[in-house]
Design a protein around this motif. Structure first.
Motif, PDB file in Angstrom:
ATOM      1  N   ASP A 383      31.313  41.379  41.012  1.00 22.13           N
ATOM      2  CA  ASP A 383      31.777  40.329  41.941  1.00 22.13           C
ATOM      3  C   ASP A 383      32.390  39.138  41.214  1.00 22.13           C
ATOM      4  O   ASP A 383      32.132  37.978  41.563  1.00 22.13           O
ATOM      5  N   ASN A 384      33.205  39.414  40.219  1.00 18.87           N
ATOM      6  CA  ASN A 384      33.810  38.301  39.466  1.00 18.87           C
ATOM      7  C   ASN A 384      35.310  38.471  39.235  1.00 18.87           C
ATOM      8  O   ASN A 384      35.889  37.774  38.408  1.00 18.87           O
ATOM      9  N   TRP A 385      35.960  39.378  39.973  1.00 17.17           N
ATOM     10  CA  TRP A 385      37.410  39.498  39.846  1.00 17.17           C
ATOM     11  C   TRP A 385      38.071  38.316  40.548  1.00 17.17           C
ATOM     12  O   TRP A 385      37.658  37.912  41.639  1.00 17.17           O
ATOM     13  N   LYS A 386      39.090  37.786  39.936  1.00 17.70           N
ATOM     14  CA  LYS A 386      39.874  36.690  40.516  1.00 17.70           C
ATOM     15  C   LYS A 386      41.343  37.078  40.428  1.00 17.70           C
ATOM     16  O   LYS A 386      42.066  36.684  39.532  1.00 17.70           O
ATOM     17  N   THR A 387      41.773  37.871  41.399  1.00 16.25           N
ATOM     18  CA  THR A 387      43.128  38.429  41.376  1.00 16.25           C
ATOM     19  C   THR A 387      44.182  37.411  41.804  1.00 16.25           C
ATOM     20  O   THR A 387      45.359  37.581  41.506  1.00 16.25           O
TER      21      THR A 387
END
Length: 540
Positions: A383-387
């Motif tokens: 829960d740490n993707w920053k697209t």
């Protein structure tokens, strides 16, 4: 006559009726029909509203709405508080006036209608017209005919909790451009409509533009961008550069049109930059980035990496493919018609997409081995993707019981999106995890997710198996005609209550990795496969 006594003339007969609500009131109409009843009130009507009730209730509701009398209009609905709140906002927040409603011919208890109105704000006005419908139901306690309240009665695109607002936009307009400066519009690339709205909401202020004056849908989900409906005054758009490729996006848009409920993402494998994202759906949901579905046998890329990295077997090592495999009382099968091969290697079973070969190794895999591989090496599930816009990071939970085996073949509790599987393929072919991005992190200094990636030996084996699958295995038909360095993996995911499985396919060509999903599309190579191949052909 005395006060309280009136003369009524009905059908030429004069009758004296005692006024007031006291006992003994006489029903003149009933008397004339020979059906006099005591008590003075007609019996309550039950069952679905009749045509007369539908007409009268809808007309009364429309009349109050047109006058801007939200309280009265709401009183004709079965949820008056919610109705009054939205109808009040229609005039005060949305600044909609001069409302004229034209009902169409009722179909049973449903009444279609058209609305023509004016939106005015700060000296600017624009006409507004649209069509909607309502249904009339009988109140459960009052037995009155009432409008069945739904936000869509007021405007068809409204969901629960949404409202209409007019004013300066929350964010200035943007002119989104692709990696080479080509302008991207929702008219030319329909799939980008909700994505451009998200980019505008997040980066409009940083792109250097000035806000427009708009009528918009303000969504209940505070994370969702407002949906503009009418522009009363244009702002000055700021320029926002994306990682997209106009040519790849055009190919993706065309490819998903072949199948309903389909989505695709393509990324530049060496950087994680998103080259294309497209959805063909009736709703505006960005399933390509936010979908949460079992990925079927495309998951075997991660499962194979887990077996190799934990020293359980290798590409040329054993992976027998029996007809069935039993794990904790649950029996697993292969695709119909697949012949057993007790001497198969992992490469053999991977290329044929043999389920039982992977299930057989569930005994050798710790409950959390697949989870650790997905998180630590492929960057999934943290829960740490920053697209740059909302996205799902995938989920590979440490599941015990039958799900330990089911997860190995992309069923059980595993959930992925096409974005996740495109990233998995990129990591498998390069050995490095590059978190996917739609806009440069330099724009807002956001910190991207990291993972350790794969050993060179594992990468070599995965590429060999995926290349074999693309040239002689289950993906060969879809990938036929593609030249250069190619690889792929098919997948079919069964869903409870769904006649056909979901179709998954992921593949690479050159420095481009892509993944597609078609809900209820059947075998991976049949529907999702051609979508991926079309994009790889255009972008590779």
């Amino acid at each position: 006559m005395r006060k309280g006594v009136k003369a009524a003339v009905v059908g030429g007969v004069v009758a004296v009726v005692v006024g007031g609500a006291g006992y003994g009131t006489y029903n003149v109409v009933s008397a004339l029909n020979g059906t006099a009843v005591s008590g003075g009130s007609a019996p309550e009507r039950t069952g679905p509203p009749g045509a007369d009730e539908v007409k009268e209730t809808s007309q009364d509701f429309f009349a109050a709405w047109q006058k801007g009398d939200a309280e009265t209009a709401a009183s004709y609905t079965n949820f008056p508080e919610a109705a009054q709140e939205l109808l009040t906002a229609y005039g005060t927040d949305a600044h909609i006036s001069q409302v004229r409603i034209t009902p169409g011919a009722a179909s049973g208890t449903t009444v279609p209608f058209s609305v023509k109105a004016t939106v005015s704000f700060d000296g600017r006005s624009k006409p507004l017209s649209y069509s909607s419908r309502l249904s009339v139901v009988r109140g459960t306690s009052t037995h009155r005919p009432l409008v069945d309240w739904q936000p869509s009665v007021v405007y068809p695109a409204l969901q629960k909790g949404d409202t209409l607002v007019t004013g300066e936009s929350a964010a200035p307009a943007i002119e989104a451009v692709d990696r080479n400066g080509a302008v991207l519009t929702k008219e030319k690339y329909p799939s980008l409509g909700p994505i451009l709205d998200e980019l505008r909401a997040k980066y409009g202020d940083q792109a250097g533009g000035t806000p427009a004056v708009e009528l918009s849908i303000h969504h209940a989900d505070t994370e969702a961008a407002d949906t503009p409906l009418i522009t009363l005054a244009k702002g000055r758009p700021g320029k926002l550069r994306t990682t997209l490729s106009a040519s790849a996006q055009a190919a993706a848009e065309e490819a998903v049109q072949r199948f309903a409920e389909s989505s695709i993402v393509a990324v530049k494998a060496s950087t994680g930059e998103v080259l294309a994202v497209a959805n063909h759906r009736e709703d505006a949901f960005n399933a390509a980035f936010l979908g949460r579905l079992a990925p079927g046998s495309t998951m075997k890329i991660i499962s194979a990496a887990t077996l190799i990295d934990n020293g359980i077997t290798s590409a040329n090592g054993p992976a027998p493919c029996p007809d069935t495999a039993v794990w904790q009382s649950q029996t697993f099968h292969n695709l119909t018609g697949m012949k057993a091969d007790e001497h198969a290697t992992l490469s053999d079973s991977f290329a044929r997409s043999c389920n039982t070969a992977f299930v057989k190794y569930a005994d050798s895999v710790k409950v959390d081995s697949l989870t650790r591989e997905a998180e630590d090496r492929f960057g999934l599930g943290r829960d740490n993707w920053k697209t740059g816009i909302p996205s799902f990071d995938g989920s590979v939970p440490a599941s015990g019981g039958p799900d330990t085996a089911a997860n190995m073949i992309g069923q059980g509790q595993v959930q992925m999106s096409p974005l996740n599987m495109a990233s998995v393929t990129a990591t498998a072919m390069t050995g490095r995890f590059h978190q996917p991005v739609l806009v440069s992190p330099r724009l807002d200094d956001r910190e991207l997710a990291r993972a350790q990636g794969l050993p060179a030996g594992t990468v070599a084996q995965l590429r060999q198996m995926m290349h074999r699958t693309a040239t002689t295995g289950t993906a060969a038909q879809a990938m036929s005609g593609l030249s250069g360095d190619i690889g792929a993996k098919t997948g079919s995911a069964e869903v409870d209550g769904q006649a056909k499985s979901n179709s998954w396919f992921t593949g690479y060509r050159g420095d481009v990795a892509a993944a597609a999903m078609v809900q209820a599309g059947g075998h991976g190579g049949d529907t999702a496969g051609p979508i991926v191949a079309a994009v790889l052909r255009a972008a590779g």
